[in-house]
Write a protein that holds these residues in place. Structure first.
Motif, PDB file in Angstrom:
ATOM      1  N   ARG A 179       0.822  -1.205   0.000  1.00  0.00           N
ATOM      2  CA  ARG A 179       0.000   0.000   0.000  1.00  0.00           C
ATOM      3  C   ARG A 179       0.861   1.262   0.000  1.00  0.00           C
ATOM      4  NH1 ARG A 179      -0.759  -1.645   5.422  1.00  0.00           N
ATOM      5  NH2 ARG A 179      -0.349  -0.047   6.994  1.00  0.00           N
ATOM      6  N   TYR A 180       2.039   1.205   0.618  1.00  0.00           N
ATOM      7  CA  TYR A 180       2.918   2.373   0.604  1.00  0.00           C
ATOM      8  C   TYR A 180       3.614   2.536  -0.751  1.00  0.00           C
ATOM      9  CZ  TYR A 180       2.166   2.435   5.635  1.00  0.00           C
ATOM     10  OH  TYR A 180       1.590   2.488   6.883  1.00  0.00           O
ATOM     11  N   ILE A 181       3.945   1.419  -1.382  1.00  0.00           N
ATOM     12  CA  ILE A 181       4.543   1.499  -2.727  1.00  0.00           C
ATOM     13  C   ILE A 181       3.534   2.095  -3.696  1.00  0.00           C
ATOM     14  CG2 ILE A 181       5.497   0.189  -4.654  1.00  0.00           C
ATOM     15  CD1 ILE A 181       6.510  -1.869  -2.624  1.00  0.00           C
ATOM     16  N   LEU A 182       2.279   1.640  -3.620  1.00  0.00           N
ATOM     17  CA  LEU A 182       1.240   2.177  -4.495  1.00  0.00           C
ATOM     18  C   LEU A 182       0.981   3.653  -4.187  1.00  0.00           C
ATOM     19  CD1 LEU A 182      -1.301  -0.808  -4.557  1.00  0.00           C
ATOM     20  CD2 LEU A 182       0.356  -0.161  -6.318  1.00  0.00           C
ATOM     21  N   PHE A 183       1.049   4.011  -2.915  1.00  0.00           N
ATOM     22  CA  PHE A 183       0.900   5.414  -2.535  1.00  0.00           C
ATOM     23  C   PHE A 183       2.014   6.260  -3.151  1.00  0.00           C
ATOM     24  CE2 PHE A 183       1.601   8.741   0.885  1.00  0.00           C
ATOM     25  CZ  PHE A 183       0.573   9.565   0.450  1.00  0.00           C
ATOM     26  N   ALA A 184       3.232   5.738  -3.151  1.00  0.00           N
ATOM     27  CA  ALA A 184       4.364   6.449  -3.763  1.00  0.00           C
ATOM     28  C   ALA A 184       4.175   6.570  -5.270  1.00  0.00           C
ATOM     29  CB  ALA A 184       5.669   5.725  -3.446  1.00  0.00           C
ATOM     30  N   VAL A 185       3.606   5.537  -5.896  1.00  0.00           N
ATOM     31  CA  VAL A 185       3.308   5.599  -7.329  1.00  0.00           C
ATOM     32  C   VAL A 185       2.343   6.748  -7.617  1.00  0.00           C
ATOM     33  CG1 VAL A 185       2.177   4.401  -9.250  1.00  0.00           C
ATOM     34  CG2 VAL A 185       3.781   3.173  -7.792  1.00  0.00           C
ATOM     35  N   ILE A 186       1.324   6.891  -6.771  1.00  0.00           N
ATOM     36  CA  ILE A 186       0.369   7.992  -6.934  1.00  0.00           C
ATOM     37  C   ILE A 186       1.065   9.334  -6.772  1.00  0.00           C
ATOM     38  CG2 ILE A 186      -1.604   9.143  -5.845  1.00  0.00           C
ATOM     39  CD1 ILE A 186      -2.808   6.439  -5.321  1.00  0.00           C
ATOM     40  N   LEU A 187       1.920   9.456  -5.761  1.00  0.00           N
ATOM     41  CA  LEU A 187       2.624  10.718  -5.531  1.00  0.00           C
ATOM     42  C   LEU A 187       3.486  11.098  -6.737  1.00  0.00           C
ATOM     43  CD1 LEU A 187       3.791  10.265  -1.812  1.00  0.00           C
ATOM     44  CD2 LEU A 187       2.061  11.869  -2.656  1.00  0.00           C
ATOM     45  N   MET A 188       4.249  10.144  -7.264  1.00  0.00           N
ATOM     46  CA  MET A 188       5.119  10.438  -8.402  1.00  0.00           C
ATOM     47  C   MET A 188       4.302  10.698  -9.665  1.00  0.00           C
ATOM     48  SD  MET A 188       8.425   7.943  -7.758  1.00  0.00           S
ATOM     49  CE  MET A 188       7.556   6.500  -7.156  1.00  0.00           C
ATOM     50  N   SER A 189       3.217   9.942  -9.837  1.00  0.00           N
ATOM     51  CA  SER A 189       2.324  10.167 -10.984  1.00  0.00           C
ATOM     52  C   SER A 189       1.719  11.564 -10.934  1.00  0.00           C
ATOM     53  CB  SER A 189       1.217   9.108 -10.984  1.00  0.00           C
ATOM     54  OG  SER A 189       0.201   9.434 -11.900  1.00  0.00           O
ATOM     55  N   ASP A 190       1.257  11.958  -9.751  1.00  0.00           N
ATOM     56  CA  ASP A 190       0.624  13.275  -9.619  1.00  0.00           C
ATOM     57  C   ASP A 190       1.631  14.405  -9.813  1.00  0.00           C
ATOM     58  OD1 ASP A 190      -1.755  12.051  -9.176  1.00  0.00           O
ATOM     59  OD2 ASP A 190      -1.789  12.365  -7.010  1.00  0.00           O
TER      60      ASP A 190
ATOM     61  N   HIS B 163       4.815  -6.176 -10.358  1.00  0.00           N
ATOM     62  CA  HIS B 163       4.025  -6.652 -11.490  1.00  0.00           C
ATOM     63  C   HIS B 163       2.730  -5.844 -11.632  1.00  0.00           C
ATOM     64  CE1 HIS B 163       6.084 -10.867 -11.119  1.00  0.00           C
ATOM     65  NE2 HIS B 163       6.850  -9.977 -11.725  1.00  0.00           N
ATOM     66  N   LEU B 164       2.099  -5.528 -10.496  1.00  0.00           N
ATOM     67  CA  LEU B 164       0.860  -4.755 -10.519  1.00  0.00           C
ATOM     68  C   LEU B 164       1.104  -3.348 -11.070  1.00  0.00           C
ATOM     69  CD1 LEU B 164      -2.133  -4.527  -9.822  1.00  0.00           C
ATOM     70  CD2 LEU B 164      -1.467  -3.885  -7.492  1.00  0.00           C
ATOM     71  N   THR B 165       2.215  -2.740 -10.682  1.00  0.00           N
ATOM     72  CA  THR B 165       2.553  -1.403 -11.184  1.00  0.00           C
ATOM     73  C   THR B 165       2.753  -1.409 -12.695  1.00  0.00           C
ATOM     74  OG1 THR B 165       3.629  -0.878  -9.064  1.00  0.00           O
ATOM     75  CG2 THR B 165       4.160   0.534 -10.946  1.00  0.00           C
ATOM     76  N   LEU B 166       3.389  -2.452 -13.206  1.00  0.00           N
ATOM     77  CA  LEU B 166       3.581  -2.575 -14.653  1.00  0.00           C
ATOM     78  C   LEU B 166       2.243  -2.771 -15.366  1.00  0.00           C
ATOM     79  CD1 LEU B 166       6.772  -4.858 -14.758  1.00  0.00           C
ATOM     80  CD2 LEU B 166       6.645  -2.391 -15.197  1.00  0.00           C
ATOM     81  N   ILE B 167       1.362  -3.572 -14.757  1.00  0.00           N
ATOM     82  CA  ILE B 167       0.033  -3.792 -15.342  1.00  0.00           C
ATOM     83  C   ILE B 167      -0.754  -2.479 -15.375  1.00  0.00           C
ATOM     84  CG2 ILE B 167      -2.203  -4.912 -14.965  1.00  0.00           C
ATOM     85  CD1 ILE B 167      -0.643  -7.318 -13.838  1.00  0.00           C
ATOM     86  N   ILE B 168      -0.684  -1.712 -14.295  1.00  0.00           N
ATOM     87  CA  ILE B 168      -1.377  -0.423 -14.228  1.00  0.00           C
ATOM     88  C   ILE B 168      -0.911   0.505 -15.348  1.00  0.00           C
ATOM     89  CG2 ILE B 168      -1.543   1.718 -12.876  1.00  0.00           C
ATOM     90  CD1 ILE B 168      -1.655  -0.064 -10.363  1.00  0.00           C
ATOM     91  N   HIS B 169       0.411   0.579 -15.555  1.00  0.00           N
ATOM     92  CA  HIS B 169       0.934   1.440 -16.620  1.00  0.00           C
ATOM     93  C   HIS B 169       0.559   0.903 -18.001  1.00  0.00           C
ATOM     94  CE1 HIS B 169       3.249   3.299 -13.385  1.00  0.00           C
ATOM     95  NE2 HIS B 169       3.544   4.281 -14.235  1.00  0.00           N
ATOM     96  N   GLY B 170       0.507  -0.425 -18.131  1.00  0.00           N
ATOM     97  CA  GLY B 170       0.091  -1.018 -19.403  1.00  0.00           C
ATOM     98  C   GLY B 170      -1.354  -0.688 -19.732  1.00  0.00           C
ATOM     99  N   LEU B 171      -2.238  -0.846 -18.741  1.00  0.00           N
ATOM    100  CA  LEU B 171      -3.648  -0.517 -18.939  1.00  0.00           C
ATOM    101  C   LEU B 171      -3.840   0.974 -19.198  1.00  0.00           C
ATOM    102  CD1 LEU B 171      -5.282  -2.700 -16.118  1.00  0.00           C
ATOM    103  CD2 LEU B 171      -5.365  -3.113 -18.586  1.00  0.00           C
ATOM    104  N   SER B 172      -3.035   1.805 -18.551  1.00  0.00           N
ATOM    105  CA  SER B 172      -3.134   3.258 -18.739  1.00  0.00           C
ATOM    106  C   SER B 172      -2.691   3.685 -20.133  1.00  0.00           C
ATOM    107  CB  SER B 172      -2.282   3.985 -17.685  1.00  0.00           C
ATOM    108  OG  SER B 172      -2.697   3.663 -16.380  1.00  0.00           O
TER     109      SER B 172
END
Length: 309
Positions: free
Chosen positions: A53-64, A135-144
């Motif tokens: 959950r913290y890694i995904l939170f960091a993904v959101i921060l960097m994305s934003d 793997h989930l982060t890569l899937i998210i970017h692929g779907l995006s």
């Protein structure tokens, strides 16, 4: 942000929104600093970048951060009517298009992580490992990337080669060559919205069932998980409203230019700037462990500054 800020019927520049542009610069600067500080705190503790959950939170921060920076640059370029070549605008469009979807998809993934933690606690460590998160982060970017790929495939097949070296005010609209592309773009956004809302509702309902059956000892954790899912739902709603903004703005543009300028500015501040600034801050303050880390490093920095003085 689109280029229509700078266009009038006679080709004159619209300068009445100068104070608005300055206000956006202040807001973007403040929230970029806050988000960057949260990213730094994330990398300061090992437990953060080994927890899903913290890694995904960091993904959101960097994305934003990236999204805010790119949209702000486009705002400044559009306001000053700066022409750039199409290939450079193409690169900007790819980044913005991809990261328009990264944040809401990541929020959905965070809700599913809470579902696994509450409803499948024995499998949480296995399903939400660091490897799975990567793997989930890569899937998210692929779907995006799918909506962007569809739009650009149509554009590459239709646009002449000479277009790529022409100078123009950068706007998403220049890659929409046919009216039916607008409908296709709307359909893609609504499809993603439907899927993500379904997943959020699924997570909430499942956690609610566990909460009702939980003992008093576990009611606090399930209650907190429910509140987290609700927060993600609100964040997701605000983030996805921006997908509808272009269609509202297109309709308003047919009525009145100044009304279009006011509506686009309102949409940018309310549905693009605010959710991507306030939501990560709220989530960071709500999480007890992350908030303690934020407070620790903030006070540590202040203490050192006072000591050196």
């Amino acid at each position: 942000m689109a280029s229509n800020y700078s266009l009038t019927a006679g080709g004159l520049l619209v300068r009445q929104i100068n104070y608005r542009v300055v206000l956006v610069q202040v807001l973007v600067s403040v929230f970029l600093c806050i988000n960057i500080f949260q990213i730094i705190v994330f990398f300061m503790k090992d437990s953060f970048y080994t927890t899903m959950r913290y890694i995904l939170f960091a993904v959101i921060l960097m994305s934003d951060c990236l999204f805010l920076l790119m949209t702000d640059i486009l705002l400044i370029l559009s306001y000053n009517s700066v022409f750039i070549q199409t290939w450079l605008c193409l690169l900007i469009y790819i980044v913005l298009s991809v990261y328009t979807f990264v944040t809401p998809l990541t929020l959905t993934a965070m809700s599913l992580e809470r579902y696994v933690a509450i409803c499948m606690p024995l499998r949480h460590a296995e399903l939400c490992s660091t490897r799975s998160t990567l793997h989930l982060t890569l899937i998210i970017h692929g779907l995006s990337s799918i909506p962007c790929t569809v739009t650009l495939s149509i554009y590459f097949a239709s646009a002449a080669r000479a277009v790529y070296t022409q100078g123009m005010v950068c706007s998403v609209e220049i890659f929409i060559l046919y009216s039916w592309q607008g409908y296709l773009r709307s359909a893609k956004g609504q499809f993603y919205f439907l899927i993500m809302c379904t997943m959020i509702i699924f997570s909430y309902v499942k956690i609610m069932k566990v909460a009702k059956a939980a003992s008093e000892k576990n009611k606090n954790s399930t209650g907190k998980a429910l509140r987290t899912v609700i927060l993600h739902a609100v964040q997701l709603l605000l983030s996805l409203i921006q997908l509808w903004c272009p269609f509202i703005e297109s309709a308003v543009l047919q009525i009145d230019l100044m009304l279009f300028i006011n509506v686009r500015y309102f949409n940018y501040v309310t549905f693009i700037l605010a959710p991507r600034c306030l939501s990560p801050l709220i989530y960071g303050l709500r999480d007890e462990m992350f908030f303690c880390a934020l407070r620790y490093y903030a006070l540590c920095g202040l203490y050192k500054k006072q000591s050196s003085g």
